[in-house]
Design an enzyme around this catalytic site. Structure first.
Site, PDB file in Angstrom:
ATOM      1  N   THR A 138      56.977   0.252  53.724  1.00 27.58           N
ATOM      2  CA  THR A 138      56.384   1.579  53.576  1.00 27.58           C
ATOM      3  C   THR A 138      56.685   2.195  52.215  1.00 27.58           C
ATOM      4  OG1 THR A 138      56.641   3.850  54.371  1.00 27.58           O
ATOM      5  CG2 THR A 138      58.462   2.407  54.798  1.00 27.58           C
ATOM      6  N   GLU A 140      57.655   5.077  51.980  1.00 26.09           N
ATOM      7  CA  GLU A 140      58.686   6.094  52.220  1.00 26.09           C
ATOM      8  C   GLU A 140      60.048   5.678  51.664  1.00 26.09           C
ATOM      9  OE1 GLU A 140      58.472   7.914  56.108  1.00 26.09           O
ATOM     10  OE2 GLU A 140      56.344   7.467  56.279  1.00 26.09           O
TER      11      GLU A 140
HETATM   12  P1  NAD Z   1      54.018   0.628  65.555  1.00 26.23           P
HETATM   13  O1  NAD Z   1      55.192   1.472  65.948  1.00 26.23           O
HETATM   14  O2  NAD Z   1      52.654   1.035  65.982  1.00 26.23           O
HETATM   15  O3  NAD Z   1      54.226  -0.868  66.063  1.00 26.23           O
HETATM   16  C1  NAD Z   1      55.454  -1.541  65.967  1.00 26.23           C
HETATM   17  C2  NAD Z   1      55.391  -2.763  66.878  1.00 26.23           C
HETATM   18  O4  NAD Z   1      56.653  -3.455  66.769  1.00 26.23           O
HETATM   19  C3  NAD Z   1      55.201  -2.430  68.361  1.00 26.23           C
HETATM   20  O5  NAD Z   1      54.215  -3.264  68.911  1.00 26.23           O
HETATM   21  C4  NAD Z   1      56.567  -2.692  68.979  1.00 26.23           C
HETATM   22  O6  NAD Z   1      56.493  -3.111  70.336  1.00 26.23           O
HETATM   23  C5  NAD Z   1      57.088  -3.808  68.087  1.00 26.23           C
HETATM   24  N1  NAD Z   1      58.563  -3.868  68.088  1.00 26.23           N
HETATM   25  C6  NAD Z   1      59.421  -2.824  67.941  1.00 26.23           C
HETATM   26  N2  NAD Z   1      60.699  -3.264  68.040  1.00 26.23           N
HETATM   27  C7  NAD Z   1      60.635  -4.605  68.228  1.00 26.23           C
HETATM   28  C8  NAD Z   1      61.622  -5.613  68.395  1.00 26.23           C
HETATM   29  N3  NAD Z   1      62.928  -5.306  68.390  1.00 26.23           N
HETATM   30  N4  NAD Z   1      61.216  -6.897  68.563  1.00 26.23           N
HETATM   31  C9  NAD Z   1      59.883  -7.210  68.566  1.00 26.23           C
HETATM   32  N5  NAD Z   1      58.917  -6.292  68.454  1.00 26.23           N
HETATM   33  C10 NAD Z   1      59.284  -4.991  68.273  1.00 26.23           C
HETATM   34  O7  NAD Z   1      54.127   0.508  63.966  1.00 26.23           O
HETATM   35  P2  NAD Z   1      52.968   0.429  62.862  1.00 26.23           P
HETATM   36  O8  NAD Z   1      52.602   1.798  62.481  1.00 26.23           O
HETATM   37  O9  NAD Z   1      51.940  -0.527  63.319  1.00 26.23           O
HETATM   38  O10 NAD Z   1      53.792  -0.203  61.651  1.00 26.23           O
HETATM   39  C11 NAD Z   1      53.891  -1.609  61.495  1.00 26.23           C
HETATM   40  C12 NAD Z   1      54.709  -1.904  60.256  1.00 26.23           C
HETATM   41  O11 NAD Z   1      54.104  -1.316  59.115  1.00 26.23           O
HETATM   42  C13 NAD Z   1      56.137  -1.337  60.327  1.00 26.23           C
HETATM   43  O12 NAD Z   1      57.014  -2.279  59.758  1.00 26.23           O
HETATM   44  C14 NAD Z   1      56.061  -0.074  59.485  1.00 26.23           C
HETATM   45  O13 NAD Z   1      57.318   0.215  58.906  1.00 26.23           O
HETATM   46  C15 NAD Z   1      55.037  -0.474  58.447  1.00 26.23           C
HETATM   47  N6  NAD Z   1      54.242   0.634  57.865  1.00 26.23           N
HETATM   48  C16 NAD Z   1      53.619   1.541  58.682  1.00 26.23           C
HETATM   49  C17 NAD Z   1      52.816   2.536  58.105  1.00 26.23           C
HETATM   50  C18 NAD Z   1      52.067   3.517  58.954  1.00 26.23           C
HETATM   51  O14 NAD Z   1      51.431   4.426  58.416  1.00 26.23           O
HETATM   52  N7  NAD Z   1      52.042   3.385  60.274  1.00 26.23           N
HETATM   53  C19 NAD Z   1      52.699   2.616  56.716  1.00 26.23           C
HETATM   54  C20 NAD Z   1      53.370   1.668  55.926  1.00 26.23           C
HETATM   55  C21 NAD Z   1      54.117   0.674  56.510  1.00 26.23           C
HETATM   56  P1  TYD Z   2      53.561  11.126  60.595  1.00 28.99           P
HETATM   57  O1  TYD Z   2      52.202  10.804  61.117  1.00 28.99           O
HETATM   58  O2  TYD Z   2      54.704  11.220  61.563  1.00 28.99           O
HETATM   59  O3  TYD Z   2      53.880  10.096  59.432  1.00 28.99           O
HETATM   60  P2  TYD Z   2      55.098  10.090  58.338  1.00 28.99           P
HETATM   61  O4  TYD Z   2      56.163  11.015  58.796  1.00 28.99           O
HETATM   62  O5  TYD Z   2      55.543   8.671  58.369  1.00 28.99           O
HETATM   63  O6  TYD Z   2      54.481  10.499  57.046  1.00 28.99           O
HETATM   64  O7  TYD Z   2      53.473  12.514  59.840  1.00 28.99           O
HETATM   65  C1  TYD Z   2      52.549  12.725  58.791  1.00 28.99           C
HETATM   66  C2  TYD Z   2      52.802  14.108  58.230  1.00 28.99           C
HETATM   67  O8  TYD Z   2      52.467  15.077  59.220  1.00 28.99           O
HETATM   68  C3  TYD Z   2      54.266  14.378  57.897  1.00 28.99           C
HETATM   69  O9  TYD Z   2      54.315  15.221  56.744  1.00 28.99           O
HETATM   70  C4  TYD Z   2      54.799  15.117  59.106  1.00 28.99           C
HETATM   71  C5  TYD Z   2      53.580  15.896  59.581  1.00 28.99           C
HETATM   72  N1  TYD Z   2      53.466  16.121  61.031  1.00 28.99           N
HETATM   73  C6  TYD Z   2      53.129  17.387  61.520  1.00 28.99           C
HETATM   74  O10 TYD Z   2      52.955  18.356  60.748  1.00 28.99           O
HETATM   75  N2  TYD Z   2      52.994  17.545  62.866  1.00 28.99           N
HETATM   76  C7  TYD Z   2      53.193  16.536  63.746  1.00 28.99           C
HETATM   77  O11 TYD Z   2      53.072  16.740  64.990  1.00 28.99           O
HETATM   78  C8  TYD Z   2      53.534  15.234  63.240  1.00 28.99           C
HETATM   79  C9  TYD Z   2      53.763  14.087  64.185  1.00 28.99           C
HETATM   80  C10 TYD Z   2      53.642  15.084  61.877  1.00 28.99           C
END
Ligand code: NAD
Ligand code: TYD
Length: 357
Positions: A138, A140
């Site tokens: 990420t 972040e």
């Molecule tokens: P998500 O929370 O939707 O999915 C995570 C998945 O991992 C789930 O299916 C969960 O069951 C599985 N999991 C959790 N713990 C586990 C374990 N101990 N063993 C096996 N499986 C396990 O997450 P996401 O939003 O799809 O993110 C996927 C990846 O991308 C993560 O590594 C996250 O850090 C990264 N990422 C996410 C975002 C975003 O905006 N969502 C952005 C950048 C990077």
């Molecule tokens: P989120 O979707 O949790 O992603 P991240 O924290 O990884 O960026 O949140 C996106 C932005 O929205 C973040 O600045 C926190 C804010 N936020 C709200 O204002 N209200 C909410 O209910 C949530 C879940 C997030």
């Protein structure tokens, strides 16, 4: 003897981004064998993969990446030639209330996978032309920006939340395995994703769900925090490109060049929802509710993805308004998905079907 050209372990494939990556790889590469390993935490949902679950090149296995014996045995048995690692605890707010879970899965789990990959690929005669440990991370990890500037691949790590600190720790371990053991790794750091199958605890799906049900839409603080949003299928496409083309040891930033203050994004979403639900313009904005700010809330994330664009010609495919409207359409058309997720019904259904390892 396997007839598949590659045997890839995808972790976290039942989650939001993972399910898009699994779908893309299973459909695009019928000659690759894909094993989706997922613990099925609250965020893992096999309903996300109904359309590919019967494909001959796809298999699901329930298991925990924190269980090192299980992971070592799995690699011994399957001899994967590549890993795309997405499994993680991913929600910042949950990391504030329960940091240990994040250390276990995001750091310890990643190191278990690194050890097993290193032990499997070390000196082995592999039929595949290339091994790769692809770590999905990420933006972040870089911390928070002021009003101007962008994160580049050279930005120093400066994580603030337990989530981002755990992802930073995993990134460092992945890089250490390249430097120390020569494990061929690639890391990508992506901005906030949005799209279908997103668990409704994150801002966009939560807001869609609440607006639809006439419930308050919580906006943290004054809603002035800025995030860079990328359509999830564009992220999956970038992972596909980097998995096949990036040099071992490299890092790439992936972003949408699409910065929005949370409050502006929510107002845009309200107006899209008014249109889609045939409500009078301005109805849904009345649901906006300013609530207590998140502790340690990063102010602004913005990604410079020019390295990815210049090296491989990748760019986001959708304008945000278009992507957001598509996302809203998906949630409105998939009432059953949302209902089963918000009621928790999906959890007990799949828990009964798959033994937990
Ligand atoms: P998500 O929370 O939707 O999915 C995570 C998945 O991992 C789930 O299916 C969960 O069951 C599985 N999991 C959790 N713990 C586990 C374990 N101990 N063993 C096996 N499986 C396990 O997450 P996401 O939003 O799809 O993110 C996927 C990846 O991308 C993560 O590594 C996250 O850090 C990264 N990422 C996410 C975002 C975003 O905006 N969502 C952005 C950048 C990077
Ligand atoms: P989120 O979707 O949790 O992603 P991240 O924290 O990884 O960026 O949140 C996106 C932005 O929205 C973040 O600045 C926190 C804010 N936020 C709200 O204002 N209200 C909410 O209910 C949530 C879940 C997030």
């Amino acid at each position: 003897m396997s007839t598949f050209k590659k045997h890839i372990l995808i972790t976290g494939g039942a989650g939001f981004i993972g399910s898009h990556v699994v779908r893309l790889f299973v459909n695009k590469y019928p000659d690759y064998k894909i094993l989706n390993l997922d613990k099925l935490t609250y965020a893992g949902n096999l309903m996300n993969l109904k359309d590919v679950e019967r494909k001959p090149n796809y298999e699901f296995l329930r298991g925990d990446i924190v269980n090192s014996d299980f992971i070592q045995n799995l690699f011994k048995e399957r001899k994967f030639d590549s890993v795309i690692h997405l499994a993680a605890e991913s929600h910042v707010d949950r990391s504030i209330s329960n940091p240990m879970e994040f250390i276990m899965t995001n750091v310890v789990g990643t190191v278990n996978l690194l050890n097993a990959s290193r032990d499997t690929w070390k000196g082995a005669e592999l039929t595949a032309d290339r091994n790769i440990f692809y770590h999905v991370s990420t933006d972040e990890v870089y911390g928070s920006l002021g009003k101007s500037g962008y994160f580049t691949e050279k930005s120093p790590y400066d994580p603030h939340s337990p989530y981002s600190a755990s992802k930073a720790g995993s990134d460092h371990m992945v890089r250490a395995y390249f430097d120390t053991y020569g494990l061929p790794i690639v890391i990508s750091n992506c901005s906030n994703n949005y799209g279908s199958h997103h668990f409704p605890e994150k801002l966009i799906p939560l807001a869609i769900h609440n607006i639809k049900n006439n419930r308050p839409v919580p906006v943290y603080g004054k809603g002035e925090n800025v995030r860079d949003w990328l359509y999830v299928e564009d992220h999956a496409r970038a992972i596909d490109i980097l998995f096949h083309k990036a040099e071992a040891g490299s890092t790439y930033n992936i972003g949408g060049q699409n910065e929005w203050r949370n409050i502006d994004l929510i107002r845009l979403l309200c107006s899209i929802m008014d249109r889609k639900l045939n409500r009078k313009e301005g109805t849904s904005t009345q649901l906006i509710s300013f609530v207590k700010d998140r502790a340690g809330h990063d102010m602004r994330y913005a990604i410079d993805s020019s390295k990815l664009q210049n090296d491989f010609g990748w760019k986001p495919s959708l304008q945000f308004e278009e992507g957001l409207a598509k996302t809203v359409d998906w949630y409105l058309a998939n009432e059953e998905w949302l209902q089963k997720v918000t009621s928790g019904e999906y959890l007990s259904y799949y828990s009964q079907q798959y033994e937990h390892r």
